[in-house]
Scaffold this motif. Structure first.
Motif, PDB file in Angstrom:
ATOM      1  N   LEU A 262       0.977  -1.306  -0.010  1.00 43.57           N
ATOM      2  CA  LEU A 262       0.159  -0.025   0.074  1.00 43.57           C
ATOM      3  C   LEU A 262       0.852   1.226  -0.021  1.00 43.57           C
ATOM      4  N   GLU A 263       0.512   2.411  -0.824  1.00 41.57           N
ATOM      5  CA  GLU A 263       1.019   3.522  -0.733  1.00 41.57           C
ATOM      6  C   GLU A 263      -0.158   4.514  -0.152  1.00 41.57           C
ATOM      7  N   PHE A 264       0.579   5.817   0.207  1.00 45.13           N
ATOM      8  CA  PHE A 264      -0.427   6.709   0.849  1.00 45.13           C
ATOM      9  C   PHE A 264       0.213   8.329   0.547  1.00 45.13           C
ATOM     10  N   ILE A 265      -0.873   8.986   0.217  1.00 46.08           N
ATOM     11  CA  ILE A 265      -0.330  10.359   0.022  1.00 46.08           C
ATOM     12  C   ILE A 265      -1.048  11.243   1.093  1.00 46.08           C
ATOM     13  N   PHE A 266      -0.354  12.319   1.236  1.00 51.01           N
ATOM     14  CA  PHE A 266      -1.063  13.589   2.063  1.00 51.01           C
ATOM     15  C   PHE A 266      -1.733  14.401   1.257  1.00 51.01           C
ATOM     16  N   VAL A 267      -2.864  14.840   1.849  1.00 47.74           N
ATOM     17  CA  VAL A 267      -3.484  16.112   1.003  1.00 47.74           C
ATOM     18  C   VAL A 267      -3.615  17.216   1.905  1.00 47.74           C
ATOM     19  N   ASN A 268      -2.952  18.335   1.730  1.00 43.52           N
ATOM     20  CA  ASN A 268      -3.186  19.278   2.653  1.00 43.52           C
ATOM     21  C   ASN A 268      -2.370  18.795   4.203  1.00 43.52           C
ATOM     22  N   GLN A 269      -1.139  18.251   4.280  1.00 47.16           N
ATOM     23  CA  GLN A 269      -0.612  17.874   5.104  1.00 47.16           C
ATOM     24  C   GLN A 269      -0.247  18.741   6.260  1.00 47.16           C
ATOM     25  N   HIS A 270      -0.250  19.982   5.917  1.00 42.70           N
ATOM     26  CA  HIS A 270       0.003  21.130   7.057  1.00 42.70           C
ATOM     27  C   HIS A 270      -1.250  21.301   7.913  1.00 42.70           C
ATOM     28  N   LEU A 271      -2.290  20.796   7.462  1.00 40.40           N
ATOM     29  CA  LEU A 271      -3.502  20.887   8.351  1.00 40.40           C
ATOM     30  C   LEU A 271      -3.663  20.167   9.560  1.00 40.40           C
ATOM     31  N   MET A 272      -3.934  20.586  10.593  1.00 45.05           N
ATOM     32  CA  MET A 272      -4.198  19.841  11.664  1.00 45.05           C
ATOM     33  C   MET A 272      -5.816  19.811  12.135  1.00 45.05           C
ATOM     34  N   LEU A 273      -6.393  18.773  11.734  1.00 46.73           N
ATOM     35  CA  LEU A 273      -7.739  18.686  11.682  1.00 46.73           C
ATOM     36  C   LEU A 273      -8.284  18.191  13.079  1.00 46.73           C
ATOM     37  N   ARG A 274      -9.562  18.588  13.376  1.00 54.24           N
ATOM     38  CA  ARG A 274     -10.209  18.239  14.663  1.00 54.24           C
ATOM     39  C   ARG A 274     -10.039  16.989  15.240  1.00 54.24           C
ATOM     40  N   ASP A 275      -9.795  16.816  16.513  1.00 54.62           N
ATOM     41  CA  ASP A 275      -9.989  15.392  17.062  1.00 54.62           C
ATOM     42  C   ASP A 275     -11.626  15.278  17.672  1.00 54.62           C
ATOM     43  N   LEU A 276     -11.889  14.233  17.661  1.00 57.00           N
ATOM     44  CA  LEU A 276     -13.160  13.937  18.571  1.00 57.00           C
ATOM     45  C   LEU A 276     -13.130  12.536  19.137  1.00 57.00           C
ATOM     46  N   THR A 277     -12.727  12.352  20.267  1.00 48.84           N
ATOM     47  CA  THR A 277     -12.651  11.111  20.846  1.00 48.84           C
ATOM     48  C   THR A 277     -13.457  10.900  22.224  1.00 48.84           C
ATOM     49  N   VAL A 278     -13.930   9.578  22.271  1.00 48.60           N
ATOM     50  CA  VAL A 278     -14.973   9.150  23.331  1.00 48.60           C
ATOM     51  C   VAL A 278     -14.536   8.051  24.169  1.00 48.60           C
ATOM     52  N   ASP A 279     -14.691   8.399  25.411  1.00 50.08           N
ATOM     53  CA  ASP A 279     -14.424   7.121  26.421  1.00 50.08           C
ATOM     54  C   ASP A 279     -15.106   6.020  26.187  1.00 50.08           C
ATOM     55  N   THR A 280     -14.505   4.806  26.196  1.00 50.05           N
ATOM     56  CA  THR A 280     -14.977   3.537  26.009  1.00 50.05           C
ATOM     57  C   THR A 280     -15.621   2.935  27.166  1.00 50.05           C
ATOM     58  N   LYS A 281     -15.553   3.469  28.160  1.00 48.77           N
ATOM     59  CA  LYS A 281     -16.346   3.045  29.479  1.00 48.77           C
ATOM     60  C   LYS A 281     -17.752   3.421  29.321  1.00 48.77           C
ATOM     61  N   LEU A 282     -18.320   2.456  28.931  1.00 47.26           N
ATOM     62  CA  LEU A 282     -19.745   2.965  28.517  1.00 47.26           C
ATOM     63  C   LEU A 282     -20.835   2.712  29.769  1.00 47.26           C
ATOM     64  N   LYS A 283     -22.066   3.344  29.998  1.00 43.73           N
ATOM     65  CA  LYS A 283     -22.894   3.220  30.671  1.00 43.73           C
ATOM     66  C   LYS A 283     -23.840   1.996  30.433  1.00 43.73           C
TER      67      LYS A 283
END
Length: 310
Positions: A262-283
């Motif tokens: 597999l090959e991969f290329i970056f598009v607009n590599q200078h951009l730091m896009l937003r994170d959205l992480t969620v705790d996996t300890k679920l009710k």
């Protein structure tokens, strides 16, 4: 038990129908969908839905809009459970089509809740999104702060569902990014898109620097949890549904194990896009401790690979 699934012909809906039809408690499934994506795979060539080479008698289809209140109320008559999956969906950070998001995800959900209040529905399961948290690290005590038109419309829909918390069993299920093979595929979801590009092009495109993180859950796991909510006594409320948090580069690392060239290329590599992480300890695990067994992303991708035709 009679079930209505709005958006039942969609990505998650198709998997949910497949899961529910094997539940002996479910005597009728009505798929209510306007087929705007369009997705017709639910209707074709699936022997799982057949009985002795005949069309399955427990599944019916109604072509309808959420905002068609008359048709929606008719479809809901005599139903015990409603799964509300229908939504205008693009990506977790979509910032276009504001009117469509508002009409479908907000006011469409309002019409559905009004219809439920006029019928004898016993349980509503509404599939929302972790996008309501915005760009952050969230847990189930986090205050929603949607950063997009999509996230805001899903949160507005949640407000209508909460009116039912004291009346019936009603659940808001905030799902992470859904991925994995299913008959009715979505290839705009990042892992699914990467799999297609890796398999047929041998190269994937990464937007930004690849360090952005998202919360994910496999489509089969979503269907299993939604189905299991029919069998367990869970208090009405709002629940997160995620399995894992991954950077885009984490996904690429696993993909390279599945596709060594597999090959991969970056598009607009200078951009730091937003994170959205969620705790996996679920009710939800307090009430349904067996859900979401640990899974291997590599094994899931290898299984996905086997479904490509060539």
């Amino acid at each position: 038990m009679k079930v209505l699934i709005t958006g039942g012909a969609g990505y998650v809906g198709t998997k949910l129908v497949t899961t529910l039809i094997n539940n002996p408690l479910v005597e009728e499934i009505v798929v209510y969908d306007n087929l705007t994506r369009p997705n017709y795979n639910l209707f074709l060539g699936n022997h799982i839905f057949q009985q002795e080479d005949k069309i399955h008698p427990r599944i019916t289809f109604i072509s309808g809009e959420l905002l068609d209140s008359r048709k929606l109320k008719q479809a809901m008559q005599d139903k015990d459970v409603v799964f509300h999956l229908a939504a205008k969906v693009l990506t977790p950070f979509a910032t276009t089509s504001g009117h469509e998001f508002e009409q479908t995800n907000h006011w469409g959900t309002a019409e559905l809740v009004y219809a439920i209040e006029e019928n004898n529905v016993k349980k509503l399961i509404y599939m929302s999104s972790t996008s309501v948290y915005g760009a952050s690290h969230a847990d189930e005590n986090s205050y929603p702060d949607p950063q997009t038109l999509y996230g805001n419309s899903k949160l507005r829909g949640e407000e209508h569902v909460r009116r039912l918390f004291d009346k019936i069993d009603a659940y808001v299920i905030r799902c992470g990014n859904v991925y994995g093979y299913n008959r009715s595929m979505r290839f705009d979801a990042v892992i699914n898109r990467f799999m297609f590009e890796a398999h047929f092009k041998g190269r994937i495109s990464i937007h930004g620097n690849g360090k952005q993180s998202r919360a994910f859950i496999h489509v089969a796991a979503v269907a299993d949890v939604l189905s299991d909510l029919l069998l367990h006594q869970v208090p009405s409320g709002t629940y997160n549904l995620v399995e894992k948090n991954l950077q885009v580069l984490d996904i690429v690392d696993v993909l390279k194990q599945v596709y060594p060239d597999l090959e991969f290329i970056f598009v607009n590599q200078h951009l730091m896009l937003r994170d959205l992480t969620v705790d996996t300890k679920l009710k939800l695990k307090k009430h349904m401790p067996h859900i979401l067994p640990q899974t291997s992303l590599k094994e899931e991708m290898e299984e996905f690979k086997t479904h490509f035709s060539f």
